[in-house]
Enzyme design. Structure first.
Site, PDB file in Angstrom:
ATOM      1  N   GLY A  94     -43.059  -7.358  56.427  1.00  0.00           N
ATOM      2  CA  GLY A  94     -42.522  -8.217  55.371  1.00  0.00           C
ATOM      3  C   GLY A  94     -42.007  -7.368  54.229  1.00  0.00           C
TER       4      GLY A  94
ATOM      5  N   GLN B  80     -39.236  -5.450  45.665  1.00  0.00           N
ATOM      6  CA  GLN B  80     -39.632  -4.135  46.191  1.00  0.00           C
ATOM      7  C   GLN B  80     -38.443  -3.188  46.328  1.00  0.00           C
ATOM      8  OE1 GLN B  80     -42.130  -5.960  49.542  1.00  0.00           O
ATOM      9  NE2 GLN B  80     -43.217  -4.069  49.096  1.00  0.00           N
TER      10      GLN B  80
ATOM     11  N   CYS C  45     -49.158  -2.641  51.951  1.00  0.00           N
ATOM     12  CA  CYS C  45     -47.911  -2.996  51.274  1.00  0.00           C
ATOM     13  C   CYS C  45     -47.000  -1.774  51.288  1.00  0.00           C
ATOM     14  CB  CYS C  45     -48.214  -3.413  49.835  1.00  0.00           C
ATOM     15  SG  CYS C  45     -46.757  -3.908  48.903  1.00  0.00           S
ATOM     16  N   LEU C  46     -45.718  -1.991  51.567  1.00  0.00           N
ATOM     17  CA  LEU C  46     -44.788  -0.859  51.616  1.00  0.00           C
ATOM     18  C   LEU C  46     -44.635  -0.202  50.240  1.00  0.00           C
ATOM     19  CD1 LEU C  46     -42.042  -2.305  54.007  1.00  0.00           C
ATOM     20  CD2 LEU C  46     -43.831  -0.635  54.553  1.00  0.00           C
TER      21      LEU C  46
ATOM     22  N   HIS D  88     -48.421 -13.093  51.001  1.00  0.00           N
ATOM     23  CA  HIS D  88     -48.315 -11.769  50.371  1.00  0.00           C
ATOM     24  C   HIS D  88     -46.904 -11.575  49.797  1.00  0.00           C
ATOM     25  CE1 HIS D  88     -49.019  -7.187  50.605  1.00  0.00           C
ATOM     26  NE2 HIS D  88     -47.727  -7.302  50.351  1.00  0.00           N
ATOM     27  N   GLU D  89     -45.885 -11.950  50.570  1.00  0.00           N
ATOM     28  CA  GLU D  89     -44.494 -11.743  50.118  1.00  0.00           C
ATOM     29  C   GLU D  89     -44.144 -12.678  48.964  1.00  0.00           C
ATOM     30  OE1 GLU D  89     -43.245  -9.081  51.042  1.00  0.00           O
ATOM     31  OE2 GLU D  89     -44.583  -8.767  52.738  1.00  0.00           O
TER      32      GLU D  89
ATOM     33  N   HIS E 256     -45.288 -11.412  45.722  1.00  0.00           N
ATOM     34  CA  HIS E 256     -44.401 -10.404  45.113  1.00  0.00           C
ATOM     35  C   HIS E 256     -43.392 -11.048  44.171  1.00  0.00           C
ATOM     36  CE1 HIS E 256     -45.256  -6.458  46.802  1.00  0.00           C
ATOM     37  NE2 HIS E 256     -45.314  -6.920  48.037  1.00  0.00           N
TER      38      HIS E 256
HETATM   39 ZN    ZN Z   1     -46.200  -5.976  49.666  1.00  0.00          ZN
END
Ligand code: ZN
Length: 173
Positions: free
Chosen positions: A46, A51, A95-96, A137-138, A141
């Protein structure tokens, strides 16, 4: 398609409440396609627009994990959680934007989500399992919330300090 650099925590752009998408332009479609490519390349399941430094309400995800199974890329503009189950589920999240840090996070096990797809059509679907965790989660963000915000302050600060160190090292290289 273009790979976009992924912002690392801590970054003020990751703490912003993102603006809704009001008209779906080709520019935003290209951005969504770039985000999917960037997510697959990372690799991740995701990615949210903030991000990559774009504070708009756009997320992409694909939680198909089975070897050889067909991918299922989803692009969601203005995603909204309409309902959450009382039942809860714990997944180890990462998380990226916070590479190499993982933590078990408890969230509703199932969610009903409404969004605008790439074609501009309204869609609605129930998600469970990893998909439910990932979409929550997304969407977090888009409200400036990271998974580490659910941790106890001491652990959150420890991860943030390690990330600051990592960013200083990367800036030097
Ligand atoms: Zn994340």
């Amino acid at each position: 398609m273009t790979l976009r650099p992924i912002l690392l925590h801590p970054d003020p752009r990751l703490k912003k409440v993102c603006d809704p998408v009001s008209d779906l332009s080709d520019e935003l479609r290209v951005l969504a396609d770039d985000m999917l490519q960037t997510m697959y390349d990372a690799p991740g399941i995701g990615l949210a627009a903030p991000q990559i430094g774009v504070t708009r309400r756009l997320i992409v995800l694909d939680c198909v994990k089975e070897e050889g199974a067909a991918p299922r890329p989803l692009i969601m503009f203005n995603p909204e959680i309409l309902a959450s189950s009382d039942e809860r589920n714990v997944y180890e999240e990462g998380c990226l934007s916070i590479p190499d840090h993982y933590a078990e996070i408890e969230r509703p096990a199932g969610v009903t989500v409404r969004w605008i797809d790439r074609a501009g059509d309204e869609r609605q679907e129930d998600f469970d399992g990893l998909w439910a965790t990932c979409v929550q989660h997304e969407i977090d963000h888009l409200n400036g919330v990271l998974f580490i915000d659910y941790l106890k302050p001491m652990r959150r600060h420890m991860i943030t300090r390690k990330m600051q160190k990592l960013k200083r090292e990367r800036a030097r290289d």
